[in-house]
Design a protein around this motif. Structure first.
Motif, PDB file in Angstrom:
ATOM      1  N   PRO A  78     -21.712 -48.306  13.950  1.00  0.00           N
ATOM      2  CA  PRO A  78     -23.139 -48.492  13.650  1.00  0.00           C
ATOM      3  C   PRO A  78     -23.807 -47.185  13.301  1.00  0.00           C
ATOM      4  N   VAL A  79     -24.300 -47.014  12.183  1.00  0.00           N
ATOM      5  CA  VAL A  79     -24.858 -45.786  11.783  1.00  0.00           C
ATOM      6  C   VAL A  79     -26.266 -45.475  11.669  1.00  0.00           C
ATOM      7  N   ASP A  80     -27.144 -46.658  11.507  1.00  0.00           N
ATOM      8  CA  ASP A  80     -28.493 -46.908  11.726  1.00  0.00           C
ATOM      9  C   ASP A  80     -29.190 -47.889  12.103  1.00  0.00           C
ATOM     10  N   ILE A  81     -30.432 -47.989  12.631  1.00  0.00           N
ATOM     11  CA  ILE A  81     -31.152 -48.815  13.314  1.00  0.00           C
ATOM     12  C   ILE A  81     -32.533 -48.947  12.834  1.00  0.00           C
ATOM     13  N   TYR A  82     -33.138 -50.265  12.984  1.00  0.00           N
ATOM     14  CA  TYR A  82     -34.563 -50.405  12.822  1.00  0.00           C
ATOM     15  C   TYR A  82     -34.880 -51.315  13.827  1.00  0.00           C
ATOM     16  N   CYS A  83     -35.830 -50.993  14.650  1.00  0.00           N
ATOM     17  CA  CYS A  83     -36.626 -51.934  15.836  1.00  0.00           C
ATOM     18  C   CYS A  83     -38.027 -52.236  15.659  1.00  0.00           C
ATOM     19  N   ASP A  84     -38.294 -53.433  16.032  1.00  0.00           N
ATOM     20  CA  ASP A  84     -39.700 -53.742  16.170  1.00  0.00           C
ATOM     21  C   ASP A  84     -39.955 -54.112  17.818  1.00  0.00           C
ATOM     22  N   ARG A 123     -36.859 -53.316   7.986  1.00  0.00           N
ATOM     23  CA  ARG A 123     -37.395 -54.659   7.824  1.00  0.00           C
ATOM     24  C   ARG A 123     -38.954 -54.389   7.324  1.00  0.00           C
ATOM     25  N   ILE A 124     -39.071 -55.180   6.187  1.00  0.00           N
ATOM     26  CA  ILE A 124     -40.492 -55.691   5.672  1.00  0.00           C
ATOM     27  C   ILE A 124     -40.689 -56.931   5.761  1.00  0.00           C
ATOM     28  N   GLY A 125     -41.645 -57.751   6.744  1.00  0.00           N
ATOM     29  CA  GLY A 125     -41.810 -58.802   6.915  1.00  0.00           C
ATOM     30  C   GLY A 125     -40.733 -59.712   7.184  1.00  0.00           C
ATOM     31  N   SER A 126     -40.109 -60.684   6.699  1.00  0.00           N
ATOM     32  CA  SER A 126     -39.089 -61.451   6.899  1.00  0.00           C
ATOM     33  C   SER A 126     -37.845 -60.887   6.179  1.00  0.00           C
ATOM     34  N   LYS A 127     -37.981 -59.754   5.496  1.00  0.00           N
ATOM     35  CA  LYS A 127     -36.693 -59.258   4.749  1.00  0.00           C
ATOM     36  C   LYS A 127     -36.186 -58.233   5.486  1.00  0.00           C
ATOM     37  N   LEU A 128     -34.875 -57.991   5.414  1.00  0.00           N
ATOM     38  CA  LEU A 128     -33.951 -56.635   5.667  1.00  0.00           C
ATOM     39  C   LEU A 128     -33.847 -55.985   4.487  1.00  0.00           C
ATOM     40  N   TYR A 129     -33.843 -54.778   4.462  1.00  0.00           N
ATOM     41  CA  TYR A 129     -33.246 -54.165   3.332  1.00  0.00           C
ATOM     42  C   TYR A 129     -32.298 -53.050   3.836  1.00  0.00           C
ATOM     43  N   VAL A 130     -30.970 -53.144   3.107  1.00  0.00           N
ATOM     44  CA  VAL A 130     -29.998 -52.297   3.864  1.00  0.00           C
ATOM     45  C   VAL A 130     -29.255 -51.487   2.574  1.00  0.00           C
TER      46      VAL A 130
END
Length: 163
Positions: A78-84, A123-130
């Motif tokens: 794993p190289v990147d993370i996004y958390c809410d 993550r923006i709204g209900s979408k992940l962008y990778v």
């Protein structure tokens, strides 16, 4: 500020108001990203273990005492993370997947297979962008349905930010 130091297997905390070193905390092998939780109580560290013969992990560190509370096993590198406030998403570069982590119950709850070599993630709204380094594209993934859309962008995308 928190800085991940991949060669030292550590994170460093800096007080930006006084420009002073606060603390260095030893973490797992090859940390690639460290971020603060939305509530400001934790630091999440993406421990990639890149190049080792084991899965990576997400370390959760308390800001009260700088102790590692738990480690959640993830995919390969794993190289990147996004958390809410509820979930964390980790891009697993080595196996072409996204780990979905429930950060309230400290466990991986699902894996989204996307192929390629995923790097930057938001993550923006209900979408992940990778960003996909291998296919030179941006993947748009609906979090609920896991439907995917490929957006060609070229040039090994590595990181993203949202304004």
């Amino acid at each position: 500020m928190v800085v991940a130091s991949i060669e030292n297997d550590s994170i460093t905390l800096i007080d930006c108001e006084d420009d002073k070193f606060v603390k260095e905390v030893r973490v797992g092998a090859y940390p690639t990203k460290a971020i603060f939780s939305v509530d400001g109580n934790y630091i999440y560290v993406c421990e990639s273990n890149i190049g080792l013969d084991c899965r990576g992990s997400l370390a959760i560190i308390s800001l009260k005492n700088f102790e590692i509370l738990t480690r959640i096993k993830l995919g390969n590198s794993p190289v990147d993370i996004y958390c809410d406030s509820r979930f964390c998403y980790a891009s697993n570069f080595g196996d072409g997947s996204i780990s979905v982590i429930d950060i309230i119950n400290f466990r991986e709850i699902s894996v989204i297979r996307i192929g390629g070599m995923p790097r930057g993630i938001i993550r923006i709204g209900s979408k992940l962008y990778v960003g996909d380094n291998y296919n030179n594209s941006l993947m748009e993934i609906d979090v609920k349905s896991q439907n995917k859309k490929v957006i060609p962008i070229g040039g090994e995308p590595t990181g993203m930010t949202l304004d």
